[in-house]
Scaffold this active site. Structure first.
Site, mmCIF file in Angstrom:
data_model
loop_
_atom_site.group_PDB
_atom_site.id
_atom_site.type_symbol
_atom_site.label_atom_id
_atom_site.label_comp_id
_atom_site.label_asym_id
_atom_site.label_seq_id
_atom_site.Cartn_x
_atom_site.Cartn_y
_atom_site.Cartn_z
ATOM 1 N N HIS A 170 -12.979 -6.106 6.135
ATOM 2 C CA HIS A 170 -12.408 -6.259 7.478
ATOM 3 C C HIS A 170 -11.991 -7.694 7.792
ATOM 4 O O HIS A 170 -11.232 -7.925 8.737
ATOM 5 C CB HIS A 170 -13.420 -5.764 8.525
ATOM 6 N N ASP A 384 2.472 8.847 3.841
ATOM 7 C CA ASP A 384 3.025 9.924 3.011
ATOM 8 C C ASP A 384 3.390 9.370 1.635
ATOM 9 O O ASP A 384 4.378 8.655 1.484
ATOM 10 C CB ASP A 384 4.253 10.514 3.722
#
Length: 446
Positions: A170, A384
């Site tokens: 992070h 995608d």
């Protein structure tokens, strides 16, 4: 009604190849890049796991998702080459990325389970069964310093679908930055020569002034002693997810004053859960509680360029007592939150960044705190790789961070019947979770 999901007894076998390091396809600069003074605070020195589920796509017959994604990662790292480096710490806890080009960890795997079995067992909500097999924790790979910044596992399923799981450090990016990076990989997997949004480093935009000047109060970093022993105990912790569809959100909305009837759904759920969770924990009436309200600096101000993928959030604290939060209406809590967010001016952000430098990059307040990140607009589900969009994409577990139970998420989701809504994964002591579920059922009973 609201549905509650928990890990079930679904058991399957995963065969993994040896982890390998994926490096950029072309040589990249070997240089040191300084992280911002927001990036390197203690709050972000954590690893965050994400998981994406993809069904079989007949149009991709003969294409191997492992090969496609592995090649795409390698190509994308040319543009995002700091991800192929390692985080180092220097004087004053200041973090840098040494761009070494060593690469990111990648695991190829096969599982003797179908996507339908996951849908039947968990409704594709965290926590997921056998998560440790779907994102194998490679020994000595999860350090914040001197370790790979990404761990990726692609697992083929027996139905022809696959699971993409990733764990990220992070300190180098936040949820929106990570979604940007994953979309770039997906574009490259579909044949693009370069990402449509090019990455921008420019971490100095969120560095402290010289000299630093703390001009505002930052209650999100208050040092609070746990005099009432109310920090969540780690004993008997359980994870559950709760699904909120349009019906449930509408019921909650009807309890609000008229001027809040159009309040954004995800923010409404955050505040609703904060109040409900506080009641379920049965804290002392005078105990101070706070909701850390995430404010996206990309949309709040215009000085961060398109493509910036560093941590770009402030989290001002809405502070009250357990009694006031529990006994007052939800409208009271919304007013608290709105007042807190209104404090986030450009000067507030500069003061917060300076505070990091002056105070040694502290962790946000732990005692009595709760934080929920809204991922409904992050776009993880739009990633995608060529097999169309994921049917679930988001955090893989409900216990993220140094203290389990302090952080949760609003994740866009669908039920198995196609109903759209928001999933909220929680991690609480078992008795508190049971009380929360009962209270929720009572409030949302139609």
């Amino acid at each position: 009604m609201t549905t509650m999901s928990k890990a079930t007894s679904l058991v399957f076998k995963v065969e993994r190849c040896e982890p390998e390091l994926i490096v950029p396809t072309k040589p990249t600069p070997h240089e040191w890049k300084q992280l911002s003074d927001i990036d390197d605070q203690q709050s972000f020195r954590i690893q965050v796991p994400l998981i994406h589920f993809y069904p079989q796509n007949p149009n991709m017959e003969g294409r191997d998702p492992v090969k496609v994604i592995k090649e795409a990662v390698s190509k994308t790292l040319v543009f995002y080459y700091p991800f192929a480096g390692r985080v180092r710490e220097r004087f004053g806890k200041k973090l840098f990325v040494e761009c070494t080009g060593e690469g990111v960890l990648f695991i190829e795997a096969n599982a003797d389970v179908s996507l339908q079995q996951f849908q039947d067992s968990s409704s594709l909500q965290p926590p997921f069964p056998c998560m440790d097999q779907l994102l194998y924790d490679v020994p000595d790979s999860d350090g914040i310093l001197d370790s790979p910044l990404l761990l990726i596992q692609v697992t083929r399923l027996k139905c022809g679908g696959f699971i993409f799981a990733v764990r990220f450090n992070h300190t180098i990016t936040d949820g929106i930055g990570m979604a940007q990076f994953l979309k770039a990989i997906a574009e490259m997997a579909r044949g693009a020569l370069a990402p449509s949004v090019l990455p921008v480093w420019k971490r100095a935009l969120l560095n402290s002034r010289d000299p630093p000047r703390v001009t505002c109060l930052h209650h999100e970093y208050d040092e609070v002693n746990d005099v009432n022993d109310t920090t969540i105990t780690l004993d008997n912790m359980v994870q559950h997810s709760f699904f909120f569809g349009l019906t449930e959100i509408s019921i909650i909305r009807k309890t609000l004053p008229t001027h809040f009837h159009n309040y954004p759904s995800a923010e409404l759920l955050m505040i609703f859960i904060w109040r409900l969770r506080t009641i379920a924990l049965q804290l002392s009436p005078e105990e101070e509680v706070r909701l850390l309200c995430l404010v996206n600096l990309r949309t709040k101000f215009n000085y961060l360029p398109l493509g910036y993928y560093g941590n770009a959030f402030a989290f001002p604290a809405a502070v009250t007592t357990a009694a006031k939060l529990s006994q007052n209406s939800l409208g009271y809590a919304i007013e608290l939150v709105e007042n807190s967010k209104a404090k986030v001016t450009e000067e507030y952000v500069k003061s917060m960044v300076d505070f990091m430098t002056v105070k040694g990059r502290p962790h946000f307040t732990v005692v009595g705190s709760f934080l929920m990140a809204d991922l409904t607009e992050a776009g993880f589900e739009d990633v995608d790789f060529g097999w169309e969009k994921a049917i679930f994409a988001g955090p893989a577990i409900g216990k993220v961070g140094l203290v389990p139970g302090l952080i949760s998420f609003c994740i866009p989701s669908k039920t198995r019947h196609g109903e759209k809504g928001i999933v909220v994964p929680l991690c609480l002591p078992a008795p508190a979770m049971e009380r929360l579920a009962e209270e929720l059922d009572a409030l949302l009973k139609i």
